[in-house]
Design an enzyme around this catalytic site. Structure first.
Site, mmCIF file in Angstrom:
data_model
loop_
_atom_site.group_PDB
_atom_site.id
_atom_site.type_symbol
_atom_site.label_atom_id
_atom_site.label_comp_id
_atom_site.label_asym_id
_atom_site.label_seq_id
_atom_site.Cartn_x
_atom_site.Cartn_y
_atom_site.Cartn_z
ATOM 1 C CE LYS A 196 -4.112 1.908 0.243
ATOM 2 N NZ LYS A 196 -5.084 1.832 -0.871
ATOM 3 C CG ASP A 229 -6.644 -0.484 -3.094
ATOM 4 O OD1 ASP A 229 -5.504 -0.766 -3.540
ATOM 5 O OD2 ASP A 229 -7.107 0.678 -3.121
ATOM 6 C CG ASP A 253 -4.737 -12.944 8.134
ATOM 7 O OD1 ASP A 253 -4.810 -14.183 8.123
ATOM 8 O OD2 ASP A 253 -5.530 -12.222 8.754
ATOM 9 C CG ASP A 257 -8.747 -16.422 5.110
ATOM 10 O OD1 ASP A 257 -7.749 -17.140 5.317
ATOM 11 O OD2 ASP A 257 -9.712 -16.346 5.895
HETATM 12 C C1 IPM Z 1 -3.815 -17.509 9.750
HETATM 13 C C2 IPM Z 1 -4.743 -17.167 10.890
HETATM 14 C C3 IPM Z 1 -3.930 -16.510 12.000
HETATM 15 C C4 IPM Z 1 -3.354 -15.226 11.445
HETATM 16 C C5 IPM Z 1 -4.695 -16.256 13.309
HETATM 17 C C6 IPM Z 1 -5.376 -17.499 13.807
HETATM 18 C C7 IPM Z 1 -3.800 -15.689 14.370
HETATM 19 O O1 IPM Z 1 -5.789 -16.366 10.476
HETATM 20 O O2 IPM Z 1 -2.920 -18.331 9.933
HETATM 21 O O3 IPM Z 1 -4.000 -16.962 8.662
HETATM 22 O O4 IPM Z 1 -4.028 -14.182 11.479
HETATM 23 O O5 IPM Z 1 -2.228 -15.250 10.964
HETATM 24 MN MN MN Z 2 -5.774 -15.942 8.351
#
Ligand code: IPM
Ligand code: MN
Length: 368
Positions: A196, A229, A253, A257
């Site tokens: 960013k 973003d 992180d 996901d």
């Molecule tokens: C991940 C999880 C962890 C993170 C949490 C559980 C602390 O979300 O491994 O991605 O935020 O790194």
């Molecule tokens: Mn995570």
């Protein structure tokens, strides 16, 4: 004499123990073909450790990890422990200290969607007709997760102030850039660095450091930069434009996901968190874990998909034990099992499904 691979097993909660059993069987089976034996010690972590030892990461578990060359991790957490204060909850109280104590700065999260499973992705099949193969490299021990000050204070006027601090050192950025360089040089030689830099000082340092590092050490790798973003948007719009994504702790992180859900099922995704070793960068100490969580609703019912745990075991063979051929054999066996039509419930799309153990047996039969 056969080589002995020595690692700690931290199965944790929920589906952790049952998918771990399957992964350990696959490792044993693979060792027969590839000339190694496994030796492991099981220790409590997460909710089960809170119940038995009063904390999510007991000192005895840490010591068991210290004495071995890698950690094969299951998953931690569940409804039973959700009412605990946030910093005592299994996920945070077990994973974050493990990362910090073992200096696991490099988090490698493969985002792999097999062509047979494209229908499971929320992204339209016509956008990813051949599936997907992207790797997210996330810096794991710096940034806003660990920077100081990190505190909440009550002010004189009664207001409350909380602070998290985002800090990066050039040296931290260079060492994660090196992980991306190695990863990309074994793949399509393409890296997208995400930051960013239009707003954050740490991101300006990030961008300059990554640019200089690749210019100097990997002029053959195609490097581009993207604001976070935009990257979040591009990932759903056209994920195949990415090959290796390199980013800092919190952006990684979030984006990992997003990448995971694009790949259809969390039950298929593995990850590696690597540190360094005293003498070489070749076989770093690491923690290897599935991305999917504890799935308490199906725990103990032989319904969980063991693939993520098995693929995490393959990553352990590759990175911490230098067993590339054995790692490949496991990955190929998983691929072949899927190609042959075997499915656990999470990836069956309403069709016929088999249980955790049977899936494990099918995969084991395909190790060649
Ligand atoms: C991940 C999880 C962890 C993170 C949490 C559980 C602390 O979300 O491994 O991605 O935020 O790194
Ligand atoms: Mn995570």
């Amino acid at each position: 004499m056969k080589k002995t691979l020595n690692f700690a097993v931290l199965s944790g909660d929920g589906i952790g123990p049952e998918v771990m059993d399957v992964a350990l069987n696959i490792l044993k089976r693979t060792g027969i073909s590839y000339g190694f034996e496994i030796e492991f010690k099981c220790s409590d972590v997460g909710g089960i450790a809170i119940n038995s030892h009063g904390k999510a990461l007991p000192e005895t578990t840490l010591e068991d990890c210290r004495q071995r060359d890698a950690i094969l991790f299951g998953s931690v957490g569940g409804p039973e422990w959700e009412s605990l204060p946030p910093n005592e909850q299994p996920e945070r109280a077990a994973l974050l200290p493990l990362r910090k104590l073992f200096r696991l700065y490099a988090n490698i999260r493969p985002g792999c969607l097999f062509p047979e499973l494209t229908g499971l992705s929320p992204v339209k099949t016509e956008i990813i007709p051949n599936g997907l193969d992207v790797v997210c490299i996330r810096e794991l021990t710096g940034g806003i997760y660990f920077g100081c000050p990190k505190e909440t204070t009550e002010l004189d006027d009664g207001d409350i102030k909380s602070v998290d601090t985002m800090v990066y050192h050039k040296s931290e950025i260079e060492r994660i850039a090196e992980v991306a360089r190695i990863t990309a040089s074994n793949r399509a030689k393409k890296v997208c660095s995400v930051d960013k830099a239009n707003v954050l000082e740490t991101s300006i340092l990030w961008r300059n450091t990554v640019s200089d590092y690749f210019k100097k050490n990997a002029p053959d790798i195609n490097l581009n930069h993207m604001y976070v973003d935009n990257a979040a948007m591009q990932l759903v719009r056209n994920p195949s434009q990415f090959d290796v994504i390199l980013t800092e702790n919190m952006f990684g992180d979030i984006l990992s996901d997003e990448l995971a859900v694009i790949c259809g099922s969390l039950g298929m995704l593995s990850s590696a968190s690597l540190g360094t070793t005293k003498n070489s960068l070749d076989h770093p100490f690491g923690l290897f874990e599935p991305a999917g969580g504890t799935a308490p609703d199906i725990a103990g019912k032989d319904l969980a998909n063991p693939c993520a745990q098995i693929l995490s075991a393959a990553l352990m063979l590759r990175y911490s034990f230098g067993q590339e051929r054995a790692a490949k054999a496991i990955e190929n066996a998983v691929k072949q099992t899927i190609a042959d039509g075997f499915r656990t419930g999470d990836i069956a799309d309403g069709g016929h499904s088999i249980g955790t153990k049977e899936m494990g047996r099918e995969i084991a039969e395909r190790i060649i």
